[in-house]
Design a protein around this motif. Structure first.
Motif, PDB file in Angstrom:
ATOM      1  N   GLY A 110       0.782  -1.232   0.000  1.00  0.00           N
ATOM      2  CA  GLY A 110       0.000   0.000   0.000  1.00  0.00           C
ATOM      3  C   GLY A 110       0.810   1.276   0.000  1.00  0.00           C
ATOM      4  O   GLY A 110       0.242   2.369   0.147  1.00  0.00           O
ATOM      5  N   ILE A 111       2.121   1.182  -0.160  1.00  0.00           N
ATOM      6  CA  ILE A 111       2.981   2.373  -0.200  1.00  0.00           C
ATOM      7  C   ILE A 111       3.325   2.642  -1.660  1.00  0.00           C
ATOM      8  O   ILE A 111       4.042   1.858  -2.293  1.00  0.00           O
ATOM      9  CB  ILE A 111       4.264   2.173   0.636  1.00  0.00           C
ATOM     10  CG1 ILE A 111       3.904   1.848   2.089  1.00  0.00           C
ATOM     11  CG2 ILE A 111       5.157   3.398   0.559  1.00  0.00           C
ATOM     12  CD1 ILE A 111       5.096   1.436   2.934  1.00  0.00           C
ATOM     13  N   GLY A 192      -5.435  10.601   3.555  1.00  0.00           N
ATOM     14  CA  GLY A 192      -6.070   9.312   3.777  1.00  0.00           C
ATOM     15  C   GLY A 192      -5.421   8.148   3.066  1.00  0.00           C
ATOM     16  O   GLY A 192      -5.964   7.038   3.076  1.00  0.00           O
ATOM     17  N   GLU A 193      -4.272   8.360   2.436  1.00  0.00           N
ATOM     18  CA  GLU A 193      -3.606   7.284   1.697  1.00  0.00           C
ATOM     19  C   GLU A 193      -2.135   7.227   2.089  1.00  0.00           C
ATOM     20  O   GLU A 193      -1.599   8.151   2.702  1.00  0.00           O
ATOM     21  CB  GLU A 193      -3.701   7.526   0.178  1.00  0.00           C
ATOM     22  CG  GLU A 193      -5.096   7.701  -0.360  1.00  0.00           C
ATOM     23  CD  GLU A 193      -5.082   7.931  -1.868  1.00  0.00           C
ATOM     24  OE1 GLU A 193      -4.249   7.301  -2.557  1.00  0.00           O
ATOM     25  OE2 GLU A 193      -5.889   8.747  -2.355  1.00  0.00           O
ATOM     26  N   THR A 194      -1.491   6.139   1.704  1.00  0.00           N
ATOM     27  CA  THR A 194      -0.020   6.095   1.767  1.00  0.00           C
ATOM     28  C   THR A 194       0.500   6.153   0.329  1.00  0.00           C
ATOM     29  O   THR A 194       1.253   5.301  -0.132  1.00  0.00           O
ATOM     30  CB  THR A 194       0.469   4.833   2.491  1.00  0.00           C
ATOM     31  OG1 THR A 194      -0.216   3.686   1.984  1.00  0.00           O
ATOM     32  CG2 THR A 194       0.273   4.948   3.990  1.00  0.00           C
ATOM     33  N   LEU A 301       8.706   5.450   8.206  1.00  0.00           N
ATOM     34  CA  LEU A 301       7.290   5.738   7.985  1.00  0.00           C
ATOM     35  C   LEU A 301       6.415   5.087   9.054  1.00  0.00           C
ATOM     36  O   LEU A 301       6.494   3.884   9.302  1.00  0.00           O
ATOM     37  CB  LEU A 301       6.887   5.244   6.593  1.00  0.00           C
ATOM     38  CG  LEU A 301       5.447   5.502   6.155  1.00  0.00           C
ATOM     39  CD1 LEU A 301       5.176   6.996   6.013  1.00  0.00           C
ATOM     40  CD2 LEU A 301       5.173   4.773   4.835  1.00  0.00           C
ATOM     41  N   ALA A 302       5.598   5.904   9.696  1.00  0.00           N
ATOM     42  CA  ALA A 302       4.748   5.423  10.786  1.00  0.00           C
ATOM     43  C   ALA A 302       3.729   4.406  10.285  1.00  0.00           C
ATOM     44  O   ALA A 302       3.218   4.507   9.163  1.00  0.00           O
ATOM     45  CB  ALA A 302       4.033   6.605  11.444  1.00  0.00           C
ATOM     46  N   GLY A 303       3.452   3.435  11.146  1.00  0.00           N
ATOM     47  CA  GLY A 303       2.425   2.454  10.841  1.00  0.00           C
ATOM     48  C   GLY A 303       2.914   1.227  10.093  1.00  0.00           C
ATOM     49  O   GLY A 303       2.101   0.362   9.726  1.00  0.00           O
ATOM     50  N   PHE A 304       4.221   1.140   9.859  1.00  0.00           N
ATOM     51  CA  PHE A 304       4.740   0.013   9.082  1.00  0.00           C
ATOM     52  C   PHE A 304       5.879  -0.687   9.824  1.00  0.00           C
ATOM     53  O   PHE A 304       6.878  -1.080   9.219  1.00  0.00           O
ATOM     54  CB  PHE A 304       5.195   0.492   7.700  1.00  0.00           C
ATOM     55  CG  PHE A 304       4.052   0.869   6.795  1.00  0.00           C
ATOM     56  CD1 PHE A 304       3.466  -0.073   5.967  1.00  0.00           C
ATOM     57  CD2 PHE A 304       3.537   2.154   6.813  1.00  0.00           C
ATOM     58  CE1 PHE A 304       2.395   0.272   5.150  1.00  0.00           C
ATOM     59  CE2 PHE A 304       2.477   2.506   5.996  1.00  0.00           C
ATOM     60  CZ  PHE A 304       1.894   1.562   5.159  1.00  0.00           C
ATOM     61  N   ASP A 305       5.712  -0.861  11.119  1.00  0.00           N
ATOM     62  CA  ASP A 305       6.742  -1.546  11.907  1.00  0.00           C
ATOM     63  C   ASP A 305       7.014  -2.950  11.378  1.00  0.00           C
ATOM     64  O   ASP A 305       8.132  -3.459  11.504  1.00  0.00           O
ATOM     65  CB  ASP A 305       6.317  -1.629  13.380  1.00  0.00           C
ATOM     66  CG  ASP A 305       6.405  -0.282  14.082  1.00  0.00           C
ATOM     67  OD1 ASP A 305       7.015   0.643  13.503  1.00  0.00           O
ATOM     68  OD2 ASP A 305       5.869  -0.160  15.194  1.00  0.00           O
TER      69      ASP A 305
END
Length: 683
Positions: A110-111, A192-194, A301-305
């Motif tokens: 999704g990136i 609202g997107e990556t 990038l936050a949210g992708f640990d």
């Protein structure tokens, strides 16, 4: 036999590029998390920037000077430039092949990175509004004509070259549109997107807004790299002023590389080539975003640990935890720490405790690279305000950290510390702190000597060794060392420490000669040395002599290595390996078998001419049996690595080690991390 023949050595710059290629190779290893693979690409690009700014710039100076000069491998400056150019262009193309693969894989998570032309409907309206509100007011285009000559463009700045034609006319004009990063974000995220757009692509898409009445004929992004080496004279009266003056010159250095987009128009690149006085070999075409070093930050990038390495928590220094109070623990014996597996907090606490301890009279420290928010700087400020004598040698010539170090030094001065701004002609690269404390039996000196910088940020990603000691003779040496730095004291006879440029080369040579003597007498000769770079021809010649005498030599060299292993009758007993992994291997550990007594040392110095001849460095013995055993076991772990290691061939190329059939995979850094996890679990 002449061990100094040029045929026995490799070119330094090509060896450095080989190391950078090994770093890039990590971006292709599927066992590495995806964003970490992206980070390896970014690191490769960042190091390439520095390589051009310093190393390529220096060789260009030699070419232009016309001075007859041969490098350690016998190459002229012109031959070096062509060898470097061929290898650097191959590496540059490889960078963008790797980047394309990683970005493609990121799309599956999704990136996404898109072009403005791909947006439609509300997304296109959002972009147009963003440009008008946030970007257009900041950007200032620069026309090129007789009244507006070609502007000065800063090193590593990103720009658009634009070819224009006035409506209804055939004549064409040129303009430069600066891409104002980092004033503005390089990447812009759709709400609202990556999904992300590059700032330069947005500017190219809306370029007509800057040139009302003109048609955009062509437009393309380019990036410039300039000479950034500092020329500090040895005869200046004010070193700080000279460094500040040289920093201004750095910003205006000659162009050494031009990067352009893959579809950059040929006539525009010819124009830039002429304006910047560069050659075709200096132009690099990128099939992707220019200046990919910025992906270092994007990898967070936050949210992708899930796409990064699992978080690693270092262990509190085990010996301190077991023995309680720091001063009492050091009174019992030395303490050895290995970062980042042992927490760097012990070093920061050592200085912080000294700053508030009523019995501490003075703190002395050398600083080479420090973080901008360093707790060590804060502790030294507090110590001075608490009435303690604080002396700091702040090396203001630490490359690319000059401005930060000057700022930190002035902070310390304002707090009341005595600051020494380096020494003319020499960089102070040693890592040492001494705390003088009044105790019931009299004054006692507590020292910390390390292989790495007093920088809590890099200590999380660099592997380094630190030794705490209250040994009397080490304290005597430390006092003499600081007196040598701060005054006109003649060098003493050293008890424990070896100091460059005074005695370090001789001490290393003695260790090698000791092993040669043992081998020639029929006893075992053995050397294991770990360092970042190996470049000194005299040390290498001595290693060749040792190999020819039958000494077994294992070298763990992270980066540059101009020694050629495996040469018949010269280096058949020498093996060279490089470890590339999650952490940057930075520790320097030297061991000499000494007929089973095992002489073990840690040092701030690599085996390079600059470290041994032109820098102030330290090497300290590791004396306690348990600590020797720990470091010898550490080196054995690196030598057993069969997944992250590369073995060097005689021609300077490297082959990646593969796990032999029937053996279990071993990765040194992973084993060291697992040992920490196991220890914490037991605790």
């Amino acid at each position: 036999m002449d061990m100094l023949k040029r045929a026995y050595f490799l070119n330094r710059e090509c060896s450095w590029l080989s190391f950078n290629q090994r770093v890039l190779k990590e971006s292709t290893r599927e066992e590495n998390p995806l964003l970490e693979r992206l980070r390896f690409i970014a690191i490769t690009c960042s190091k390439l920037d520095e390589f051009f700014m310093i190393r390529v710039a220096g060789i260009k100076h030699l070419v232009e000077s016309g001075i007859e000069h041969r490098d350690i491998a016998g190459l002229s400056p012109e031959e070096q430039m062509h060898a470097i150019s061929r290898q650097a262009h191959r590496q540059y193309r490889a960078v963008y092949r790797c980047l394309a693969l990683v970005l493609k894989e990121l799309r599956a998570h999704g990136i996404r990175f898109v072009q403005p032309e791909e947006l439609a409907g509300e997304r296109a309206l959002w972009l147009a509004d963003l440009f008008e509100r946030e970007i257009y007011p900041v950007v200032t285009p620069m026309a090129l004509d007789p009244a507006h000559p070609f502007p000065f463009l800063a090193s590593r700045s990103l720009n658009l070259a634009v070819k224009l034609r006035h409506t209804g006319e055939d004549a064409e004009k040129l303009a430069i549109v600066p891409v104002p990063a980092p004033v503005l974000d390089r990447l812009w995220k759709l709400p609202g997107e990556t999904t992300f757009l590059f700032l330069e692509d947005i500017l190219r898409f809306f370029a007509a807004r800057f040139f009302t009445g003109w048609e955009i004929v062509q437009a393309g992004a380019f990036r410039l790299t300039r000479d950034a080496d500092l020329d500090i004279r040895d005869d200046v009266e004010d070193l700080l002023a000279e460094v500040e003056k040289s920093l201004e010159k750095r910003r205006k250095g000659a162009a050494v590389r031009l990067e352009v987009a893959a579809d950059f128009p040929a006539d525009l690149s010819d124009f830039l080539k002429e304006q910047l006085a560069i050659e075709d070999m200096d132009i690099y075409r990128a099939k992707g975003p220019l200046g990919a070093a910025f992906f270092t930050a994007f990898a967070n990038l936050a949210g992708f640990d899930r796409l990064r390495y699992p978080r690693f928590l270092p262990h509190p220094a085990e010996e301190i935890g077991a023995r309680g109070d720091l001063w009492a623990a050091l009174a019992e014996g030395d303490i050895l720490v290995h970062h980042p597996f042992d927490s760097f907090a012990i070093v920061e606490k050592f200085i912080a405790r000294a700053a508030v301890d009523e019995r501490v009279l003075a703190i002395k420290q050398t600083l080479y690279r420090v973080a901008g928010d360093s707790p060590i700087i804060a502790a030294l400020e507090a110590a001075a305000k608490n009435g303690k004598q604080v002396t700091v040698l702040m090396e203001v010539k630490a490359r690319f950290d000059e401005e930060n170090n000057i700022l930190m030094a002035r902070r310390l001065e304002e707090a009341g510390c005595h600051v020494i701004y380096g020494i003319l002609g020499l960089k102070t690269h040693s890592k040492i702190t001494m705390v003088i404390r009044r105790e019931d039996a009299g004054l006692r000196r507590y020292c910390h000597i390390a292989t790495g910088n007093y920088n809590g940020s890099t200590a999380k990603i660099y592997t380094d060794i630190g030794l705490f000691t209250a040994d009397t003779l080490t304290g005597v040496d430390a006092s003499a060392f600081f007196n040598f730095l701060s005054g006109f004291s003649d060098p003493p006879v050293w008890n424990r420490l070896a100091v460059a440029p005074l005695t370090l080369r001789e001490r290393i040579t003695e260790g090698i000669e000791q092993e040669i003597a043992h081998a020639k007498s029929g006893r075992r000769g053995r050397i294991v040395a770990k360092m970042n770079s190996l470049l000194d021809r005299f040390i290498i010649a001595k290693l060749y002599e040792a190999s020819a005498a039958g000494v077994e030599i294992d070298l763990i060299v992270r980066g540059i290595c101009v020694l050629r292993p495996g040469l018949k009758d010269v280096s058949e007993n020498i093996r060279v390996r490089s470890i590339v992994g999650r952490f940057l291997e930075h520790s320097r550990i030297f061991t000499f078998y000494n007929d089973g007594k095992e002489d073990v040392f840690i040092s701030s110095a690599d085996w390079m001419p600059r470290n041994l001849n032109n820098r102030i460095e330290l090497m300290a013995p590791v004396r306690q049996k348990a600590h020797k055993k720990r470091l010898l076991a550490l080196l054995a772990t690196y030598l057993a690595d069969n997944t992250r290691a590369y073995l060097m061939r005689s021609d300077g190329s490297y082959r990646r080690v593969h796990t032999p059939k029937g053996e279990r995979p071993r990765a040194a850094q992973e084993e060291l991390m697992q040992a920490v996890v196991s220890t914490i679990s037991r605790d």
